[in-house]
Design a protein around this motif. Sequence first.
Motif, PDB file in Angstrom:
ATOM      1  N   MET A  55     -10.273   2.300   1.930  1.00  0.00           N
ATOM      2  CA  MET A  55     -10.118   0.647   0.944  1.00  0.00           C
ATOM      3  C   MET A  55     -11.218   0.556   1.257  1.00  0.00           C
ATOM      4  O   MET A  55     -12.527   0.947   1.547  1.00  0.00           O
ATOM      5  CB  MET A  55      -8.757   0.043   1.716  1.00  0.00           C
ATOM      6  N   PRO A  56     -11.224  -0.556   0.025  1.00  0.00           N
ATOM      7  CA  PRO A  56     -12.913  -1.040   0.226  1.00  0.00           C
ATOM      8  C   PRO A  56     -13.159  -1.572   1.491  1.00  0.00           C
ATOM      9  O   PRO A  56     -11.988  -2.122   2.334  1.00  0.00           O
ATOM     10  CB  PRO A  56     -12.235  -2.345  -0.896  1.00  0.00           C
TER      11      PRO A  56
ATOM     12  N   GLY B 155     -11.693  -4.306   3.242  1.00  0.00           N
ATOM     13  CA  GLY B 155     -10.238  -4.076   3.025  1.00  0.00           C
ATOM     14  C   GLY B 155      -9.070  -5.534   3.574  1.00  0.00           C
ATOM     15  O   GLY B 155      -8.585  -6.208   3.498  1.00  0.00           O
TER      16      GLY B 155
ATOM     17  N   TYR C 192      -7.999   7.382  -3.621  1.00  0.00           N
ATOM     18  CA  TYR C 192      -9.232   6.021  -3.405  1.00  0.00           C
ATOM     19  C   TYR C 192     -10.161   7.054  -3.638  1.00  0.00           C
ATOM     20  O   TYR C 192     -10.622   6.837  -3.445  1.00  0.00           O
ATOM     21  CB  TYR C 192      -8.463   4.719  -3.306  1.00  0.00           C
TER      22      TYR C 192
ATOM     23  N   ILE D 150       1.098  -1.543  -0.457  1.00  0.00           N
ATOM     24  CA  ILE D 150       0.413   0.237  -0.031  1.00  0.00           C
ATOM     25  C   ILE D 150       0.905   0.981  -0.023  1.00  0.00           C
ATOM     26  O   ILE D 150       1.169   1.903   0.874  1.00  0.00           O
ATOM     27  CB  ILE D 150      -0.299   0.198   0.672  1.00  0.00           C
TER      28      ILE D 150
ATOM     29  N   PHE E 148      -1.860  -2.551  -3.893  1.00  0.00           N
ATOM     30  CA  PHE E 148      -2.807  -1.674  -3.448  1.00  0.00           C
ATOM     31  C   PHE E 148      -3.276  -0.014  -3.798  1.00  0.00           C
ATOM     32  O   PHE E 148      -2.683  -0.146  -3.195  1.00  0.00           O
ATOM     33  CB  PHE E 148      -3.801  -2.387  -2.456  1.00  0.00           C
TER      34      PHE E 148
ATOM     35  N   LEU F  35      -7.790   3.983   7.520  1.00  0.00           N
ATOM     36  CA  LEU F  35      -6.654   3.268   6.652  1.00  0.00           C
ATOM     37  C   LEU F  35      -5.308   2.925   7.418  1.00  0.00           C
ATOM     38  O   LEU F  35      -5.963   1.509   7.764  1.00  0.00           O
ATOM     39  CB  LEU F  35      -5.653   3.374   4.747  1.00  0.00           C
TER      40      LEU F  35
ATOM     41  N   TRP G 109      -4.543   1.870  -2.218  1.00  0.00           N
ATOM     42  CA  TRP G 109      -5.800   2.386  -1.283  1.00  0.00           C
ATOM     43  C   TRP G 109      -4.726   3.485  -0.904  1.00  0.00           C
ATOM     44  O   TRP G 109      -4.217   4.002  -1.438  1.00  0.00           O
ATOM     45  CB  TRP G 109      -5.972   1.494  -0.354  1.00  0.00           C
TER      46      TRP G 109
END
Length: 354
Positions: A57-58, A61, A49, A9, A43, A90, A45
């Motif tokens: 992040m999703p 995540g 994003y 990340i 990723f 995050l 993120w």
Amino acid sequence: MDKFRIAVIAGDGIGPEVIEEGKKVLSSIAELDGGFEVEFTDFPWGCEYYLQKGEMMPEDGLDILKDFDAIYLGAVGYPGVPDNVSLGGLLLKIRRGFDEYINLRPVKLLQGAPCPLKDVSCEDIDMIVVRENSEGEYANVGARLYPGTPQEMALQTGVFSRKGCERVIRYAYELAQKEGKTLTSISKGNALGYSMVFWDEIFAEVGKEYPEVRTQKLLVDAASMFFVKDPKRFQVVVTSNLFGDILTDLGAAIAGGMGLAAGANLNPEKKFPSMFEPIHGSAPDIAGKGLANPLASIWSIAQMLDFFGREDWGKRVIEAIETLLVEKKTLTPDLGGTAKTQDIAPAILEILKR
Ligand code: NAD
Ligand code: IPM
Ligand code: MN
């Protein structure tokens, strides 16, 4: 052959610039060694994003990350997204979600690194800060009451659990015992009569099991003063989340600067992946210009190698950083050089191949 799967990340600001250098170093080490492989999965993120998707992040995540052997993180946070939103969504979510309750931060002055203190040698600044990393002042429990009225207030509660204090303090005692070093607990029981008094009690209690470890207990204000005036009194240090955060920026300042300070967020039981990162932020003031020093993120690769059981390479990476600093041929501007961020990994690799 061992294969280490690493989630990357890179994040915001100088994050991607410094992470790129660490990736180059680790990939080449795997090739040089021939006995293990590394596989990076990137990723995207971070704050950009967030601006597109409304989240850092999703939602799943942590699920996506949970089977990796390690996470390699650059930096999170950028103007345009409130810092509490970006970090809470995050970095802190990963530290807490993966119970990375140990944050190991070496404060070690390498040969050749600049030091603003006078009359100190490298032997005088050689400590490892064990920062509590899952609760304490960072538990983020609180409330905002009566917004927009004259009675408006904010409450922020520290959470110090017996389990949380005991495990970090025990980790530090074990480390001090294993390395034959002294252990310093840094707290603030004179003002924080609940949380820090509890911390001090647990430090004394756990200490009974380690009679051979020499200890010292300091208040955080005095400890800050001694970091500057007498750093050699510290070897292994254990402290709370917030105090550890602040003290390790101070530690970075006395040991070469933010560009050299690394940190490992560990889940020692390996139930979840651990995360390795430079301790600095996204440095918006120098981002995108090739000015960032990637040595901290390369140092965190050394910590990752240690964690993978390849302490031989961990040690060689630190030695290569030291050689680079002593030779002074390829350094970024923060260390008085004219090299670009992307020149540093090749220079480290050239040293490793000698
Ligand atoms: P910062 O660490 O980003 O920068 C502080 C100072 O140190 C700046 O002058 C910067 O240019 C310099 N610096 C930092 N790293 C450097 C490097 N590798 N090489 C050369 N110089 C370097 O701290 P900040 O300015 O307080 O924070 C900026 C953003 O980063 C904020 O959004 C903050 O919340 C975030 N932050 C993130 C992390 C993380 O992701 N781990 C850590 C700290 C701060
Ligand atoms: C660090 C950082 C983080 C912390 C921030 C960005 C939340 O400063 O890793 O030192 O306070 O832990
Ligand atoms: Mn910090």
